[in-house]
Write a protein that holds these residues in place. Structure first.
Motif, PDB file in Angstrom:
ATOM      1  N   ARG A  85       2.487   7.192  14.506  1.00  0.00           N
ATOM      2  CA  ARG A  85       1.171   7.210  15.133  1.00  0.00           C
ATOM      3  C   ARG A  85       0.105   7.613  14.135  1.00  0.00           C
ATOM      4  O   ARG A  85      -1.004   7.081  14.135  1.00  0.00           O
ATOM      5  N   GLU A  86       0.472   8.542  13.295  1.00  0.00           N
ATOM      6  CA  GLU A  86      -0.460   9.035  12.284  1.00  0.00           C
ATOM      7  C   GLU A  86      -0.893   7.898  11.354  1.00  0.00           C
ATOM      8  O   GLU A  86      -2.078   7.713  11.077  1.00  0.00           O
ATOM      9  N   GLU A  87       0.077   7.128  10.892  1.00  0.00           N
ATOM     10  CA  GLU A  87      -0.268   6.036   9.970  1.00  0.00           C
ATOM     11  C   GLU A  87      -1.117   4.980  10.677  1.00  0.00           C
ATOM     12  O   GLU A  87      -2.133   4.519  10.156  1.00  0.00           O
ATOM     13  N   VAL A  88      -0.686   4.619  11.902  1.00  0.00           N
ATOM     14  CA  VAL A  88      -1.400   3.579  12.645  1.00  0.00           C
ATOM     15  C   VAL A  88      -2.851   4.011  12.908  1.00  0.00           C
ATOM     16  O   VAL A  88      -3.801   3.256  12.651  1.00  0.00           O
ATOM     17  N   ASN A  89      -3.023   5.242  13.391  1.00  0.00           N
ATOM     18  CA  ASN A  89      -4.386   5.722  13.659  1.00  0.00           C
ATOM     19  C   ASN A  89      -5.215   5.749  12.382  1.00  0.00           C
ATOM     20  O   ASN A  89      -6.407   5.424  12.390  1.00  0.00           O
ATOM     21  N   GLY A  90      -4.578   6.138  11.299  1.00  0.00           N
ATOM     22  CA  GLY A  90      -5.271   6.178  10.004  1.00  0.00           C
ATOM     23  C   GLY A  90      -5.768   4.798   9.599  1.00  0.00           C
ATOM     24  O   GLY A  90      -6.885   4.644   9.109  1.00  0.00           O
ATOM     25  N   ASN A 133       0.826  -1.220   0.000  1.00  0.00           N
ATOM     26  CA  ASN A 133       0.000   0.000   0.000  1.00  0.00           C
ATOM     27  C   ASN A 133       0.857   1.266   0.000  1.00  0.00           C
ATOM     28  O   ASN A 133       0.562   2.232  -0.702  1.00  0.00           O
ATOM     29  N   GLY A 134       1.904   1.245   0.814  1.00  0.00           N
ATOM     30  CA  GLY A 134       2.765   2.423   0.940  1.00  0.00           C
ATOM     31  C   GLY A 134       3.464   2.738  -0.377  1.00  0.00           C
ATOM     32  O   GLY A 134       3.503   3.891  -0.818  1.00  0.00           O
ATOM     33  N   ARG A 135       4.016   1.691  -1.012  1.00  0.00           N
ATOM     34  CA  ARG A 135       4.716   1.907  -2.289  1.00  0.00           C
ATOM     35  C   ARG A 135       3.757   2.340  -3.388  1.00  0.00           C
ATOM     36  O   ARG A 135       4.099   3.134  -4.250  1.00  0.00           O
ATOM     37  N   TRP A 136       2.552   1.811  -3.343  1.00  0.00           N
ATOM     38  CA  TRP A 136       1.538   2.214  -4.334  1.00  0.00           C
ATOM     39  C   TRP A 136       1.299   3.719  -4.227  1.00  0.00           C
ATOM     40  O   TRP A 136       1.259   4.432  -5.229  1.00  0.00           O
ATOM     41  N   ALA A 137       1.147   4.197  -2.990  1.00  0.00           N
ATOM     42  CA  ALA A 137       0.890   5.627  -2.771  1.00  0.00           C
ATOM     43  C   ALA A 137       2.108   6.454  -3.186  1.00  0.00           C
ATOM     44  O   ALA A 137       1.976   7.469  -3.879  1.00  0.00           O
ATOM     45  N   LYS A 138       3.271   5.989  -2.779  1.00  0.00           N
ATOM     46  CA  LYS A 138       4.503   6.727  -3.086  1.00  0.00           C
ATOM     47  C   LYS A 138       4.662   6.897  -4.596  1.00  0.00           C
ATOM     48  O   LYS A 138       4.996   7.989  -5.078  1.00  0.00           O
ATOM     49  N   GLY A 139       4.379   5.845  -5.317  1.00  0.00           N
ATOM     50  CA  GLY A 139       4.496   5.885  -6.778  1.00  0.00           C
ATOM     51  C   GLY A 139       3.575   6.918  -7.410  1.00  0.00           C
ATOM     52  O   GLY A 139       3.789   7.354  -8.539  1.00  0.00           O
ATOM     53  N   ARG A 140       2.552   7.287  -6.704  1.00  0.00           N
ATOM     54  CA  ARG A 140       1.605   8.290  -7.218  1.00  0.00           C
ATOM     55  C   ARG A 140       1.775   9.640  -6.539  1.00  0.00           C
ATOM     56  O   ARG A 140       0.943  10.527  -6.719  1.00  0.00           O
ATOM     57  N   GLY A 141       2.800   9.762  -5.711  1.00  0.00           N
ATOM     58  CA  GLY A 141       3.017  11.018  -4.997  1.00  0.00           C
ATOM     59  C   GLY A 141       1.925  11.308  -3.974  1.00  0.00           C
ATOM     60  O   GLY A 141       1.637  12.459  -3.665  1.00  0.00           O
ATOM     61  N   LEU A 142       1.321  10.242  -3.449  1.00  0.00           N
ATOM     62  CA  LEU A 142       0.221  10.403  -2.478  1.00  0.00           C
ATOM     63  C   LEU A 142       0.693  10.016  -1.074  1.00  0.00           C
ATOM     64  O   LEU A 142       1.672   9.283  -0.920  1.00  0.00           O
ATOM     65  N   PRO A 143      -0.014  10.468  -0.037  1.00  0.00           N
ATOM     66  CA  PRO A 143       0.332  10.025   1.324  1.00  0.00           C
ATOM     67  C   PRO A 143       0.041   8.534   1.499  1.00  0.00           C
ATOM     68  O   PRO A 143      -0.827   7.976   0.805  1.00  0.00           O
ATOM     69  N   ARG A 144       0.729   7.910   2.438  1.00  0.00           N
ATOM     70  CA  ARG A 144       0.552   6.462   2.662  1.00  0.00           C
ATOM     71  C   ARG A 144      -0.908   6.106   2.942  1.00  0.00           C
ATOM     72  O   ARG A 144      -1.384   5.044   2.555  1.00  0.00           O
ATOM     73  N   ALA A 145      -1.601   7.033   3.618  1.00  0.00           N
ATOM     74  CA  ALA A 145      -3.015   6.768   3.944  1.00  0.00           C
ATOM     75  C   ALA A 145      -3.832   6.504   2.675  1.00  0.00           C
ATOM     76  O   ALA A 145      -4.753   5.682   2.687  1.00  0.00           O
ATOM     77  N   TYR A 155      -4.043 -10.491   6.206  1.00  0.00           N
ATOM     78  CA  TYR A 155      -3.177  -9.856   7.202  1.00  0.00           C
ATOM     79  C   TYR A 155      -3.399  -8.355   7.076  1.00  0.00           C
ATOM     80  O   TYR A 155      -2.986  -7.733   6.097  1.00  0.00           O
ATOM     81  N   ALA A 156      -4.091  -7.779   8.044  1.00  0.00           N
ATOM     82  CA  ALA A 156      -4.437  -6.361   7.961  1.00  0.00           C
ATOM     83  C   ALA A 156      -3.524  -5.489   8.820  1.00  0.00           C
ATOM     84  O   ALA A 156      -3.272  -4.334   8.485  1.00  0.00           O
ATOM     85  N   PHE A 157      -3.049  -6.038   9.947  1.00  0.00           N
ATOM     86  CA  PHE A 157      -2.171  -5.260  10.831  1.00  0.00           C
ATOM     87  C   PHE A 157      -1.383  -6.233  11.690  1.00  0.00           C
ATOM     88  O   PHE A 157      -1.968  -7.032  12.422  1.00  0.00           O
ATOM     89  N   SER A 158      -0.071  -6.163  11.603  1.00  0.00           N
ATOM     90  CA  SER A 158       0.757  -7.100  12.370  1.00  0.00           C
ATOM     91  C   SER A 158       1.104  -6.495  13.728  1.00  0.00           C
ATOM     92  O   SER A 158       1.041  -5.269  13.925  1.00  0.00           O
ATOM     93  N   SER A 159       1.519  -7.358  14.652  1.00  0.00           N
ATOM     94  CA  SER A 159       1.913  -6.858  15.976  1.00  0.00           C
ATOM     95  C   SER A 159       3.168  -5.986  15.867  1.00  0.00           C
ATOM     96  O   SER A 159       3.476  -5.239  16.781  1.00  0.00           O
ATOM     97  N   GLU A 160       3.880  -6.075  14.745  1.00  0.00           N
ATOM     98  CA  GLU A 160       5.062  -5.231  14.532  1.00  0.00           C
ATOM     99  C   GLU A 160       4.699  -3.895  13.868  1.00  0.00           C
ATOM    100  O   GLU A 160       5.516  -2.976  13.827  1.00  0.00           O
ATOM    101  N   ASN A 161       3.504  -3.805  13.323  1.00  0.00           N
ATOM    102  CA  ASN A 161       3.127  -2.568  12.611  1.00  0.00           C
ATOM    103  C   ASN A 161       2.949  -1.367  13.550  1.00  0.00           C
ATOM    104  O   ASN A 161       2.854  -0.226  13.095  1.00  0.00           O
ATOM    105  N   TRP A 162       2.944  -1.618  14.870  1.00  0.00           N
ATOM    106  CA  TRP A 162       2.902  -0.502  15.837  1.00  0.00           C
ATOM    107  C   TRP A 162       4.146   0.366  15.732  1.00  0.00           C
ATOM    108  O   TRP A 162       4.169   1.488  16.231  1.00  0.00           O
TER     109      TRP A 162
END
Ligand code: IPE
Ligand code: IPE
Ligand code: MG
Length: 239
Positions: A72-77, A21-33, A61-68
């Motif tokens: 904070r902004e990304e996690v809350n999003g 998801n993050g790379r997809w956004a980056k490739g489009r110049g968009l925020p990770r959210a 797999y939607a959120f791993s225990s390591e994704n914390w």
């Protein structure tokens, strides 16, 4: 359905690591959210097609225990999106007879997310179609440690003998109790690792790694992965 897919050889359980998801956004110049939002849209279509294809269990797999470890902004999003997903999709999931279940320490998530998930579980609990498992605040090593603790406590209380502990009993103490092991594990985005996902359960799963970033993962891509799965020969250690 793709012509070469054999409906009699559909995997009973498909597990997916929805990555990129993050790379997809980056490739489009968009925020990770924006990548996570697009990923949620992709997921909707995959759930629908899985059901149509007759897959019994889909685990994502939607959120791993390591994704914390992320900001904070990304996690809350991500958790806000989860609430939006449940609010927007629950009626349709229910109408399609989908049963939702959650794997992981999901009760530790922010309150709004926990409440949305409780609604999803309660609403769909008697459904008999696709079983849609969402791994949230999930980590496989922790899952295994928890199972070991549960069994150790039972042994210490004298309720079971240590020699009675076997694979079956162990499996019954995992989040996935009662769910067959994944036949097929798909990871998108070109990464070829498990990242602490279903370590016990994937002992004999077929792995398909695809370069597609998760938001670009369409039902056609899913069918491609299923085609690859059906071309594999599973041996389980036999000849
Ligand atoms: C997967 O996409 C979604 C989550 C882990 C929540 P990523 O956010 O890991 O995307 P990349 O790997 O940075 O591209
Ligand atoms: C795994 O992806 C977790 C999810 C997809 C939810 P990550 O992007 O967190 O994994 P690593 O860090 O690349 O191993
Ligand atoms: Mg990633």
């Amino acid at each position: 359905m793709e012509k070469q897919l054999d409906p009699r050889r559909m995997p009973a359980h498909v597990a997916i690591v929805m990555d990129g998801n993050g790379r997809w956004a980056k490739g489009r110049g968009l925020p990770r959210a924006a990548g996570h939002r697009a990923g949620m849209e992709a997921l909707k279509e995959i759930v629908k097609r899985s059901d149509v294809l007759g897959i019994k269990h889909l685990t994502v797999y939607a959120f791993s225990s390591e994704n914390w470890k992320r900001s904070r902004e990304e996690v809350n999003g991500i958790f806000r999106l989860l609430v939006v997903y449940v609010e927007k999709e629950l009626a349709e999931l229910h109408a399609n007879n989908v049963r939702v279940s959650i794997l992981g320490e999901w009760r530790e998530l922010p309150r709004e997310a926990v409440e949305a998930l409780e609604r999803a579980l309660e609403t769909t609990k008697d459904n008999t179609g696709l079983q849609f498992h969402i791994a949230l605040n999930y980590g496989a090593r922790n899952e295994i440690v928890r199972a070991a603790r549960t069994l150790a406590a039972q042994a210490a209380e004298g309720r079971i003998a240590p020699e009675e502990i076997d694979g079956e009993r162990f499996s019954a103490c995992l989040y996935t109790a009662g769910i067959p092991d994944p036949d097929l594990l798909i990871r998108t985005s070109g990464e070829e690792r498990l990242s602490n996902y279903l370590l016990w359960q994937c002992a004999y799963s077929e792995f398909v790694f695809m370069d597609t970033l998760w938001p670009d993962f369409t039902p056609e891509r899913l069918e491609e992965a299923l085609g690859e799965y059906q071309r594999r020969e599973r041996r389980f250690g036999g000849r």
